[in-house]
Design an enzyme around this catalytic site. Structure first.
Site, PDB file in Angstrom:
ATOM      1  N   GLU B  54       0.802  -1.228   0.000  1.00  0.00           N
ATOM      2  CA  GLU B  54       0.000   0.000   0.000  1.00  0.00           C
ATOM      3  C   GLU B  54       0.833   1.276   0.000  1.00  0.00           C
ATOM      4  OE1 GLU B  54      -2.472  -0.648   3.352  1.00  0.00           O
ATOM      5  OE2 GLU B  54      -0.981  -0.001   4.797  1.00  0.00           O
ATOM      6  N   SER B  55       2.136   1.158   0.210  1.00  0.00           N
ATOM      7  CA  SER B  55       2.988   2.338   0.147  1.00  0.00           C
ATOM      8  C   SER B  55       3.149   2.832  -1.289  1.00  0.00           C
ATOM      9  CB  SER B  55       4.361   2.009   0.730  1.00  0.00           C
ATOM     10  OG  SER B  55       4.897   0.870   0.090  1.00  0.00           O
TER      11      SER B  55
END
Lengths: 284, 271
Positions: B54-55
């Site tokens: 998700e980064s």
């Protein structure tokens, strides 16, 4: 245009008691040095915004600087829980804090809406999620074209945003590389923005044309603080100090140990100390 | 019978989870157990799997398991790294993720997940980190795989908070909320492989790991467990799977614990 200031001047000029402030960084480039300066200056009644409040907000909450936290994941990444935040939420120590909790998607959209000058963010989310029932700022809106029900949250518009970045050029433009997270949106959404950088270079002539650059006139102040993200990391400069994140779990577990650590490593310390903290973590 | 390498139940869990992933999957990876399983898959039978954290790192191939979802290793090895709003808007909400792989602190029989609080939300007994990306991963990914160790504390009759929606009260609850994705389709624990009943959507044990008995599964699960009529035994880890997992864990341990040795290289001399 961005002013080059010492970190203590930049924080004193831009962060006031009662401000709504974001110290952003999505695991990478977390502005630890700026946060420590805010702690030394003893700011209080802050509304702290961050998608992933980790050690720095644990420290601020533990020092009693926060009246409210707006967040989407409050953990020590890869390690566990935030113990000072837990003490505040579970026991009201050192003081009660208000929490406004979202999902990452909501906060990312809310920052983007703030940067885009919109009053709210609209997205497809929170379906069946419990947060809707405990956070009155999660509402819904009907698409005027399809009738589809969508989630809506207020945009994020901080009084001031702090970020750390790799470099500025002499004009004060700022370059962010690697995991860029929410940095650009957090700066553009805020009334004021303070950026700490690893270094200042002559110009960005060698930078890719599509690089993530914040032009000088979008930034209020720049402070040069090498190592200023430690124990987070700066892509291309130094690695994440994973051991420090693991150690924080112990330090923060006990109120007295926490205060002793803060006195020694924050209150009696200065922005210059960050250089030494990353000395062993530098990329070759 | 051939001599088999001995393995732990944790290793069996990770390896069983890795087998569920294919080369064609685009997988949104949760940190912890899912991350290990996804990377074992990539290092064994699914070398072309697209792993997304998700980064913003898309198509990443880390040499060691990241401690956080935003470690530099993920960016260094990714096809591209995008901003967090782009990640959640174009890639997740845009319907480009085939599998969301999540862990859970608390789970119920319908695959609803709690990672927010134990106890009451306003006066929690334990304040957990919260949902992060999971609430939307759970509804925007094509389907959801879940992996967790079994315990009476973790697998409960009723979760304290609906962080991420699974099948709700079961049946067609997702459709009734306008959710068009499949939701949880697979649960891999340290003892068994579970799949939802096609009608009720209650997780049902379809395969027991080697040496595990039905009562072991029931003793560590807070709801009354349903077992499939055609219960199978999960194939034991192969030597390749075990070696891959153990090497990955060893590299990871060296990199994370030995920040003085693994991470700290020579000093930078310029810029």
């Amino acid at each position: 245009m961005a002013k080059f200031l010492s970190l203590s001047e930049a924080v004193a000029e831009n962060l006031k008691d009662g401000d709504t402030v974001a110290f952003e960084g999505f695991t990478h480039l977390i502005p630890h040095a700026a946060a420590h300066e805010a702690i030394r200056q003893g700011r209080k009644d802050l509304t702290l915004i961050r998608m992933t409040p980790d050690i720095v907000y644990d420290q601020m909450i533990g020092r009693g600087m926060a009246k409210k936290v707006i967040f989407s994941y409050a953990g020590n990444p890869g390690v566990g829980l935030l113990r000072r935040l837990r003490d505040a939420v579970e026991n009201g120590f050192p003081q009660r804090i208000e929490i406004e909790e979202h999902s990452h998607a909501a906060m990312a959209n809310a920052y983007e809406a703030g940067a885009a000058g919109l009053p709210c963010a609209v997205f497809c989310g929170y379906r069946g999620a419990g947060l809707k029932t405990v956070n009155p700022n999660i509402r819904s809106i009907t698409c005027p074209f399809t009738g589809e029900e969508l989630a809506a949250v207020p945009s994020i518009r901080p009084d001031v945003t702090f970020i750390h970045a790799q470099k500025a050029n002499k004009r004060g433009d700022v370059l962010v590389e690697g995991i860029i997270g929410i940095q650009k949106e957090a700066v553009l959404a805020a009334k004021r923005a303070v950026v700490t950088v690893e270094e200042v270079v002559e110009d960005f002539a060698d930078v890719h044309p599509n690089a993530c650059i914040l032009p000088s006139w979008t930034v209020t102040a720049i402070s040069v603080v090498p190592g200023g993200a430690h124990p987070s990391y700066a892509h291309g400069y130094y690695a994440r100090d994973n051991a420090s994140y693991l150690e924080w779990d112990d330090i923060s577990a006990d109120r007295d140990r926490f205060h002793a650590w803060m006195e020694e490593n924050v209150m009696k310390s200065s922005p210059d100390d960050f250089t030494g903290r990353v000395a062993g973590l530098r990329n070759e | 019978m051939m001599t088999e390498m001995s393995f732990t139940s944790d290793e069996m869990m990770t390896i069983a989870a890795s087998r569920a992933l294919t080369n064609d999957d685009v997988c949104f990876v949760g940190i912890g157990a899912p991350s290990a399983a996804c990377n074992v898959a990539r290092l064994t039978h699914a070398p072309d799997i697209t792993l997304i954290y998700e980064s913003g790192t898309i198509g990443t191939a880390p040499d060691v398991l990241p401690l956080s979802i935003g470690d530099g290793e993920l960016c260094d090895t990714a096809v591209t790294t995008v901003s967090v709003p782009e990640m959640f808007r174009y890639w997740l909400q845009g319907g480009r993720i085939s599998i969301g792989f999540l862990g859970a602190a608390q789970l119920d029989r319908f695959g609803n997940i709690n990672t927010t609080v134990i106890g009451d939300y306003d006066k929690p007994k334990t304040r957990l980190p919260g949902g992060g990306g999971a609430p939307e991963i759970a509804t925007s990914s094509g389907e959801i795989y879940i992996t967790m160790k079994q315990s009476l504390r973790g697998m409960v009759e009723k979760i304290d908070f609906y962080t991420s929606f699974g099948h709700g009260d079961g049946g067609d609850h997702r459709q009734r909320l306008g959710i068009t994705t499949k939701g949880p389709t697979l649960l891999i624990t340290d003892l068994a492989v579970w799949r939802p009943d096609p009608v009720t959507k209650e997780f049902t044990v379809v395969s027991l790991h080697p040496g595990v008995k039905k009562e072991d599964v029931q003793k560590t699960c807070g709801w009354t467990v349903t077992f499939c009529d055609t219960l199978e035994e999960t194939p034991a880890p192969t030597e390749l799977e075990l070696t891959t997992l153990r090497d990955l864990k060893a590299r990871t341990k060296a990199a994370h614990e030995g920040a003085g040795s693994g991470n700290r290289k020579g000093k930078q001399t310029d810029g």
